[in-house]
Scaffold this motif. Structure first.
Motif, PDB file in Angstrom:
ATOM      1  N   VAL A 308      26.679  -6.540 -26.625  1.00  0.00           N
ATOM      2  CA  VAL A 308      27.708  -5.667 -27.410  1.00  0.00           C
ATOM      3  C   VAL A 308      28.323  -4.648 -27.104  1.00  0.00           C
ATOM      4  CG1 VAL A 308      27.251  -7.368 -29.388  1.00  0.00           C
ATOM      5  CG2 VAL A 308      26.238  -5.233 -29.017  1.00  0.00           C
ATOM      6  N   GLY A 309      29.111  -3.475 -27.533  1.00  0.00           N
ATOM      7  CA  GLY A 309      29.094  -2.624 -27.129  1.00  0.00           C
ATOM      8  C   GLY A 309      30.904  -2.772 -26.329  1.00  0.00           C
ATOM      9  N   SER A 310      30.016  -1.167 -25.598  1.00  0.00           N
ATOM     10  CA  SER A 310      32.044  -1.069 -24.247  1.00  0.00           C
ATOM     11  C   SER A 310      31.263  -2.257 -23.002  1.00  0.00           C
ATOM     12  CB  SER A 310      31.935  -0.402 -23.792  1.00  0.00           C
ATOM     13  OG  SER A 310      32.450   0.449 -23.338  1.00  0.00           O
ATOM     14  N   ARG A 316      32.714 -10.500 -22.473  1.00  0.00           N
ATOM     15  CA  ARG A 316      33.610  -9.582 -23.874  1.00  0.00           C
ATOM     16  C   ARG A 316      34.089 -11.249 -24.383  1.00  0.00           C
ATOM     17  NH1 ARG A 316      38.260  -6.731 -22.905  1.00  0.00           N
ATOM     18  NH2 ARG A 316      36.765  -5.155 -22.550  1.00  0.00           N
ATOM     19  N   CYS A 348      22.318  -0.711 -22.355  1.00  0.00           N
ATOM     20  CA  CYS A 348      23.295  -2.124 -23.115  1.00  0.00           C
ATOM     21  C   CYS A 348      22.322  -2.664 -24.319  1.00  0.00           C
ATOM     22  CB  CYS A 348      24.420  -2.431 -22.116  1.00  0.00           C
ATOM     23  SG  CYS A 348      23.471  -3.952 -21.194  1.00  0.00           S
ATOM     24  N   GLN A 349      23.571  -2.908 -24.871  1.00  0.00           N
ATOM     25  CA  GLN A 349      23.055  -3.463 -25.863  1.00  0.00           C
ATOM     26  C   GLN A 349      23.050  -4.917 -26.166  1.00  0.00           C
ATOM     27  OE1 GLN A 349      24.571  -1.322 -29.364  1.00  0.00           O
ATOM     28  NE2 GLN A 349      22.646  -0.298 -29.948  1.00  0.00           N
ATOM     29  N   ARG A 351      22.796  -9.138 -28.552  1.00  0.00           N
ATOM     30  CA  ARG A 351      22.940  -9.335 -29.776  1.00  0.00           C
ATOM     31  C   ARG A 351      21.676 -10.850 -29.654  1.00  0.00           C
ATOM     32  NH1 ARG A 351      24.788  -8.084 -34.214  1.00  0.00           N
ATOM     33  NH2 ARG A 351      26.881  -7.235 -33.295  1.00  0.00           N
TER      34      ARG A 351
END
Length: 410
Positions: A308-310, A316, A348-349, A351
């Motif tokens: 997730v995020g940029s 993506r 970076c994240q 999920r």
């Protein structure tokens, strides 16, 4: 009285001795008293039994036959000194006069009778010492021998005869070859082990994989009690230094022993505290620092995750699926299945959805990538080290109970 024996001249004790007590079966199946892992031996090859003071050998329809002194037989009377061949395996039949009193070398008796069933197994050989269903509190010969042996071990010295009988009937005897691993650091704990013969060493590792030997444990000593008290995964690895006979006592059985004889808990706790202090002292002296805040459980769990995020366009919207290498209350290490993940930046994240085994179901978390490590074993591409950032309280509790091995209440 005259007692008969089958003798095999090889293995741990140079001679493996099989006393003829009732019906003694020989075959490739592990259900036989004499378990021979040899392709020339049939699953149920032959049987020995006594009739009118004579020892009879009977072929059980084997493929390669049963031979006495080189002659194929279907049923024959054995005499002292006869050579018995089943398939390509040679054994010797011997008789000796034995007084009615019980033998005194209980540990050697246990070792010999256990070897009957443990010969030729693969990684871990074991057999349950049990009286069978519906026989009340009477002990089989092997259980009685094990009971006598366990009574000489300090932690079981306070046990009464009934509790010793329960322990002997519930325990398992296991023979490990030299170099084998009993359990590994991070494995889920479920048993305490007593060394009846042989020697093992206890080792631990830091976060960089450096090894430290903590102890050498020999005959009449025990190990595995730390996980029994803490409920956490194994804190060390135990490796066999020489071929060893171990008695495995499950946590459930040990809990019942402690309930019946509370004094045993005090003995175990004393050893537990002393060993814990000794372990920490040896770690400090060696300069090993364990940066992991929580013990990790070696568990292969299905994991699906997305970044997730940029993120780069090729990542993506993608959902990746893999398995865990280990998991703790604070994070998880995931095997890399797609090479593109090796270029993920730390921080970076992700999920995550993690499927817990043993019926615990699914948990969800938001994590942050702490490191990406190249694979070193088994051809794995690498591993993602992920720290949990957010997790619902119910899922935290579920994960904690899962790691501790708590029973699932439906």
């Amino acid at each position: 009285m005259i007692r008969g024996f089958l003798v095999m001249e090889r293995g741990l004790l140079e001679e493996r001795v099989y006393p003829l007590e009732d019906r003694l079966t020989i075959g490739r199946s592990p259900l036989n008293v004499v378990h021979l892992v040899d392709p020339s031996v049939s699953r149920r090859h032959a049987a020995l039994y006594s009739v009118g003071g004579k020892t009879i050998v009977e072929d059980l329809g084997s493929h390669n036959g049963t031979y006495v002194n080189g002659e194929r037989v279907f049923k024959a009377v054995l005499k002292n000194g006869d050579t018995l061949r089943v398939g390509k395996v040679v054994l010797h039949y011997r008789e000796e006069y034995s007084p009615d009193e019980e033998p005194t070398e209980a540990t050697q008796e246990i070792l010999r009778t256990t070897q009957e069933l443990l010969q030729g197994s693969d990684d871990i050989a074991h057999v349950r010492i049990s009286m069978g269903e519906g026989e009340g509190t009477s002990l089989t010969h092997r259980s009685r021998r094990l009971s006598e042996t366990l009574s000489r071990i300090p932690i079981f010295a306070p046990l009464d005869q009934d509790t010793l009988a329960f322990l002997a009937q519930s325990a398992r005897l296991m023979v490990f070859d030299r170099g084998r691993t009993v359990f590994r650091q991070g494995d889920r704990g479920n048993s305490v082990y007593v060394v009846l013969d042989g020697k093992v060493r206890v080792i631990t590792y830091d976060h960089e994989g450096r090894e430290l030997q903590l102890a050498v444990i020999g005959e009449n000593q025990f190990f595995g009690e730390m996980a029994f008290f803490s409920g956490r995964p194994r804190s060390a690895t135990v490796q066999v230094m020489e071929e060893s006979l171990l008695c495995e006592v499950s946590f459930q059985v040990m809990g019942e022993v402690v309930r019946r004889v509370p004094q045993v808990r005090g003995i175990l706790e004393t050893f537990y505290k002393e060993r814990l202090q000794d372990t920490e002292a040896k770690k400090r002296a060696s300069g090993i620092v364990d940066r992991r805040k929580q013990p990790r459980l070696n568990e292969r769990l299905p994991v699906s995750f997305s970044i997730v995020g940029s993120i780069p366009s090729q990542l993506r919207g993608r959902v990746f699926r893999s398995t865990s290498q280990d998991i703790s209350q604070t994070g998880i290490r995931i095997k890399v299945q797609d090479r593109i993940l090796m270029s993920l930046p730390a921080g970076c994240q992700l999920r995550l959805e993690i499927g817990l085994s043993q019926g615990w179901g699914l948990i969800k978390a938001l994590g942050i990538l702490r490191n990406v490590v190249d694979g070193k074993e088994g051809g794995d591409l690498g591993y993602l080290g992920i720290e949990f950032q957010e997790m619902a309280s119910g899922h935290k509790t579920k994960l904690l109970n899962f790691i501790r091995g708590e029973a699932l209440h439906q």
